[in-house]
Write a protein that holds these residues in place. Sequence first.
Motif, PDB file in Angstrom:
ATOM      1  N   SER A  72       8.830  -5.071  -6.316  1.00  8.97           N
ATOM      2  CA  SER A  72       7.605  -4.302  -6.522  1.00  8.97           C
ATOM      3  C   SER A  72       7.957  -2.977  -7.180  1.00  8.97           C
ATOM      4  O   SER A  72       8.963  -2.361  -6.807  1.00  8.97           O
ATOM      5  N   THR A  74       6.283  -0.296  -6.791  1.00 10.40           N
ATOM      6  CA  THR A  74       5.891   0.783  -5.891  1.00 10.40           C
ATOM      7  C   THR A  74       6.240   0.432  -4.455  1.00 10.40           C
ATOM      8  O   THR A  74       6.360  -0.740  -4.090  1.00 10.40           O
ATOM      9  N   VAL A  75       6.412   1.477  -3.638  1.00 12.71           N
ATOM     10  CA  VAL A  75       6.712   1.305  -2.214  1.00 12.71           C
ATOM     11  C   VAL A  75       5.868   2.305  -1.428  1.00 12.71           C
ATOM     12  O   VAL A  75       5.229   3.189  -2.005  1.00 12.71           O
ATOM     13  N   ARG A  76       5.890   2.168  -0.101  1.00  8.80           N
ATOM     14  CA  ARG A  76       5.123   3.052   0.776  1.00  8.80           C
ATOM     15  C   ARG A  76       6.079   3.878   1.633  1.00  8.80           C
ATOM     16  O   ARG A  76       6.548   3.398   2.666  1.00  8.80           O
ATOM     17  N   ASN A  83       0.829   4.500   3.861  1.00  5.99           N
ATOM     18  CA  ASN A  83      -0.340   4.048   3.098  1.00  5.99           C
ATOM     19  C   ASN A  83      -0.304   4.492   1.639  1.00  5.99           C
ATOM     20  O   ASN A  83      -0.927   3.865   0.782  1.00  5.99           O
ATOM     21  N   THR A  84       0.396   5.571   1.343  1.00  2.00           N
ATOM     22  CA  THR A  84       0.465   6.098  -0.015  1.00  2.00           C
ATOM     23  C   THR A  84       1.575   5.412  -0.790  1.00  2.00           C
ATOM     24  O   THR A  84       2.716   5.335  -0.320  1.00  2.00           O
ATOM     25  N   ARG A  85       1.262   4.920  -1.964  1.00  2.00           N
ATOM     26  CA  ARG A  85       2.260   4.243  -2.784  1.00  2.00           C
ATOM     27  C   ARG A  85       2.894   5.223  -3.774  1.00  2.00           C
ATOM     28  O   ARG A  85       2.215   6.046  -4.375  1.00  2.00           O
ATOM     29  N   MET A  86       4.216   5.089  -3.901  1.00  2.00           N
ATOM     30  CA  MET A  86       4.985   5.876  -4.859  1.00  2.00           C
ATOM     31  C   MET A  86       5.853   4.913  -5.658  1.00  2.00           C
ATOM     32  O   MET A  86       6.188   3.815  -5.198  1.00  2.00           O
ATOM     33  N   VAL A  88       9.041   3.138  -6.960  1.00  2.00           N
ATOM     34  CA  VAL A  88      10.278   2.867  -6.232  1.00  2.00           C
ATOM     35  C   VAL A  88      11.400   3.811  -6.645  1.00  2.00           C
ATOM     36  O   VAL A  88      12.220   4.230  -5.815  1.00  2.00           O
ATOM     37  N   THR A  91      11.595   7.258  -4.868  1.00  2.00           N
ATOM     38  CA  THR A  91      11.837   7.227  -3.426  1.00  2.00           C
ATOM     39  C   THR A  91      13.267   6.758  -3.154  1.00  2.00           C
ATOM     40  O   THR A  91      13.986   6.335  -4.064  1.00  2.00           O
ATOM     41  N   SER A  93      13.630   4.308  -0.883  1.00  2.00           N
ATOM     42  CA  SER A  93      13.333   3.080  -0.161  1.00  2.00           C
ATOM     43  C   SER A  93      14.509   2.105  -0.239  1.00  2.00           C
ATOM     44  O   SER A  93      15.164   1.993  -1.279  1.00  2.00           O
TER      45      SER A  93
END
Length: 233
Positions: A72, A74-76, A83-86, A88, A91, A93
Amino acid sequence: MEECTLRPIAHIQSAFAEKFGIPRQSGLVESLPAQVIFEPEFRSAEALRGLEEYSHIWLIWHFSANRPVPASPTVRPPRLGGNTRMGVFATRSPYRPNPLGLSCVRLTSIELSTPQGPVLHVAGADLMDKTPIFDIKPYLPHIDSKPDALGGFSSRTKAYALSVDFPPQLLLRVPAPLRKPLCEVLAQDPRPSYQNDPSRVYGFAFAEQEIHFTVSDGCVHVCGVSERGEKHK
């Protein structure tokens, strides 16, 4: 594009047998001890010559316990409530195109002659026990430190911490050298950020024990310490 193959040179020995409870970043719990144990073919004191001159090192490692998930963009991030996606790449993550981790840890001592070969004693690691390590590099403060760098959303959440209510009779069940690190781990709030049920009892493995706690009104309340595999008490 040509693929490359990485092989572990070492693995970590830490107090965390599972992912739950591990600090979200290296250095958040500076007192947390761990050891770097080299694989047999890399147990060479010569490979560590000069490393004692450094106070900190970089560990490049594998998110080996990740469950398979679809890629993906984006991650949370947990600190944003889940709940907020950024993006990848904005971050740290663990779920990335290549599951590589990067941690800066304090090098507390080096043992060159042990039954396991040379061992690095470090502090502040955020790695699960037995995590494979691909490389070790010295931290260079005149190059790696950028005091004026922007920290993105992490700058807005860096002061997050909970108070810890750890009854003395339960704390005494924890080995003395691990009491302070454990309290600091709890203060970082091991829960997923989207969970906020004050009646829920959480638990995680720490060294040879299971730690059980609840969270309410900004405080972690430890309610049980037991040997791993036993019912908490």
